[in-house]
Design an enzyme around this catalytic site. Sequence first.
Site, mmCIF file in Angstrom:
data_model
loop_
_atom_site.group_PDB
_atom_site.id
_atom_site.type_symbol
_atom_site.label_atom_id
_atom_site.label_comp_id
_atom_site.label_asym_id
_atom_site.label_seq_id
_atom_site.Cartn_x
_atom_site.Cartn_y
_atom_site.Cartn_z
ATOM 1 N N SER A 88 37.426 -80.771 59.543
ATOM 2 C CA SER A 88 36.732 -80.568 58.270
ATOM 3 C C SER A 88 37.660 -80.587 57.063
ATOM 4 C CB SER A 88 35.960 -79.241 58.290
ATOM 5 O OG SER A 88 36.826 -78.152 58.525
ATOM 6 N N GLY A 136 42.164 -81.021 55.700
ATOM 7 C CA GLY A 136 43.586 -81.181 55.994
ATOM 8 C C GLY A 136 44.395 -80.490 54.924
ATOM 9 N N ARG A 137 45.637 -80.181 55.261
ATOM 10 C CA ARG A 137 46.499 -79.549 54.254
ATOM 11 C C ARG A 137 47.945 -79.883 54.543
ATOM 12 N NH1 ARG A 137 45.788 -74.318 56.691
ATOM 13 N NH2 ARG A 137 46.342 -74.532 58.877
ATOM 14 N N HIS A 161 48.946 -83.093 69.002
ATOM 15 C CA HIS A 161 47.647 -82.486 69.280
ATOM 16 C C HIS A 161 47.690 -81.068 68.735
ATOM 17 C CE1 HIS A 161 44.427 -80.986 72.299
ATOM 18 N NE2 HIS A 161 43.874 -81.403 71.167
ATOM 19 N N ASP A 162 46.766 -80.731 67.854
ATOM 20 C CA ASP A 162 46.839 -79.451 67.147
ATOM 21 C C ASP A 162 46.865 -78.249 68.092
ATOM 22 O OD1 ASP A 162 44.158 -79.692 67.889
ATOM 23 O OD2 ASP A 162 43.407 -79.823 65.839
ATOM 24 N N THR A 163 46.231 -78.377 69.256
ATOM 25 C CA THR A 163 46.267 -77.284 70.220
ATOM 26 C C THR A 163 47.695 -77.007 70.680
ATOM 27 O OG1 THR A 163 44.057 -77.829 71.006
ATOM 28 C CG2 THR A 163 45.400 -76.454 72.448
ATOM 29 N N THR A 194 37.643 -74.554 65.075
ATOM 30 C CA THR A 194 36.426 -75.296 65.392
ATOM 31 C C THR A 194 36.173 -75.252 66.898
ATOM 32 O OG1 THR A 194 36.751 -76.759 63.493
ATOM 33 C CG2 THR A 194 35.312 -77.543 65.243
ATOM 34 N N ASN A 241 38.349 -75.860 77.292
ATOM 35 C CA ASN A 241 37.793 -76.159 75.968
ATOM 36 C C ASN A 241 36.444 -75.456 75.823
ATOM 37 O OD1 ASN A 241 39.486 -78.532 74.703
ATOM 38 N ND2 ASN A 241 39.294 -78.979 76.884
ATOM 39 N N GLN A 294 30.268 -72.568 61.992
ATOM 40 C CA GLN A 294 30.464 -73.469 60.849
ATOM 41 C C GLN A 294 29.198 -74.285 60.593
ATOM 42 O OE1 GLN A 294 33.823 -75.689 62.276
ATOM 43 N NE2 GLN A 294 35.277 -74.037 61.918
#
Length: 465
Positions: A13, A15-16, A237-239, A260, A297, A305
């Site tokens: 949703s 980015g930063r 991978h963000d995880t 999320t 997962n 959300q």
Amino acid sequence: MSAYYLAVDIGASSGRHILGSVENGKIVLEEIYRFENGMTKKDGRLCWDYKGLFENIKNGIKKCKEIGKIPSSMGIDTWGVDYVLLDENDQVIGDMVGYRDSRTDGMDEEVYRRLPEMELYERTGIEKMMFNTIFQLMAVKKQQPEDMEKAKALLFVPDYFHFLLTGKKVNEYTEATTSQLVNAASQTWDMELIDRLGFNKEMFQRIAMPGESLGSLREELVEEFGFNMDVVLPCTHDTGSAILAVPANDDDYVFISSGTWSLLGVERDTPDCSELSRINSFTNEGGYGSKICYLRNIMGLWMIQSVRHNLDDKYSFAEICAQAARESDFPSRVDVTDNCFMAPENMIEEIKDYCRRTGQKVPETLGEIATCVYASLAECYDRTIKGIEKSTGRTYSRIHIVGGGGNAEYLNELTARATKKEVHVGPTEGTAIGNLAAQMIHSGEFKSKEEARQMIYDSFDIKVY
């Protein structure tokens, strides 16, 4: 003067860009740029705007120059499984289709016709999720075979952006494992599996491990930005990045990367590709230092959300938590791993319909809907932890929650109550911190993962429930 490192952390949703440095024995963070993200319908498919995303990546890098803080390196992390195919001229073939698109419907049958489900798990250790890259590629093979035939490179989302920055094509290990095409034991592409599925073997790139440098920026970007820097692979991978940020150096805990999605598991040295593990829906994803992130997962805060979005975002997440707490006695529960919650037209109505279908009391107020979701999540966490303890043959005394979902205090309280374990929450910027940690280890700022984790523990507030 302290060196700066840039983490570009892109979620489903938003980015930063977060600058990190070490000052007075602590990691200091500064968010310098933020942008929106999301899938949009294009020709009947849910797609990511990869061109817009890259423009935002560049805009955030330019911000470093504006504020006079030039990073020595940068790295990008995103969600898993999604990718682009490139032709012989390095142009994107088709679109960057998103994981919530329905094109993979029925593709499990096509895969299992060529490779039995149990054998696939024995080789890859990856849980069956209908959005896994293996099913996406089967959809391309069946629906646009010409696209696969002319593909010269498959690059996952962060791989593609790293390629645009450096000109180097690799498939980073943690991201690649989400494809369900990497051999869990060898940590390389399972080419026999790929061949049996009839995929174009030429498009798979060298697997690179987190911590590897891809070198400097392209010359034209150096000119555009006004400076140069190294591009260092984090756990893309963000995880994997979030797990690297867990502030603990023992092994007496389970982690929850909460956002999320809720990714709940433990770190292991070797994969568990047993039939018991498959039946219990555990997955063996890649982690930093060739570790295996043995996890499940779970749908996570996507449901909350979506509920908030159904109400035109007029309530804050804190207000939703507060309303849920006031309805804490509401009895109905939903299966937060059910595919019906993946991409419904209206999440509130889907939750109500689920309760109707299962003969439970139907939630009416926002508080009832929210407590149904939060309590269902907490109870799912408890069941999952019990499954991990059965698989590993041991118990764990505490839970570490990292990521933005840690701000949901009511969920944290429910989790402690449901699991009867001590819950440690923080840091909430886990993914960006893990991204930075990989870069800092590469640069010599930290000698090891253990030293980085100790610094994370010393630098950020950890709340205990």
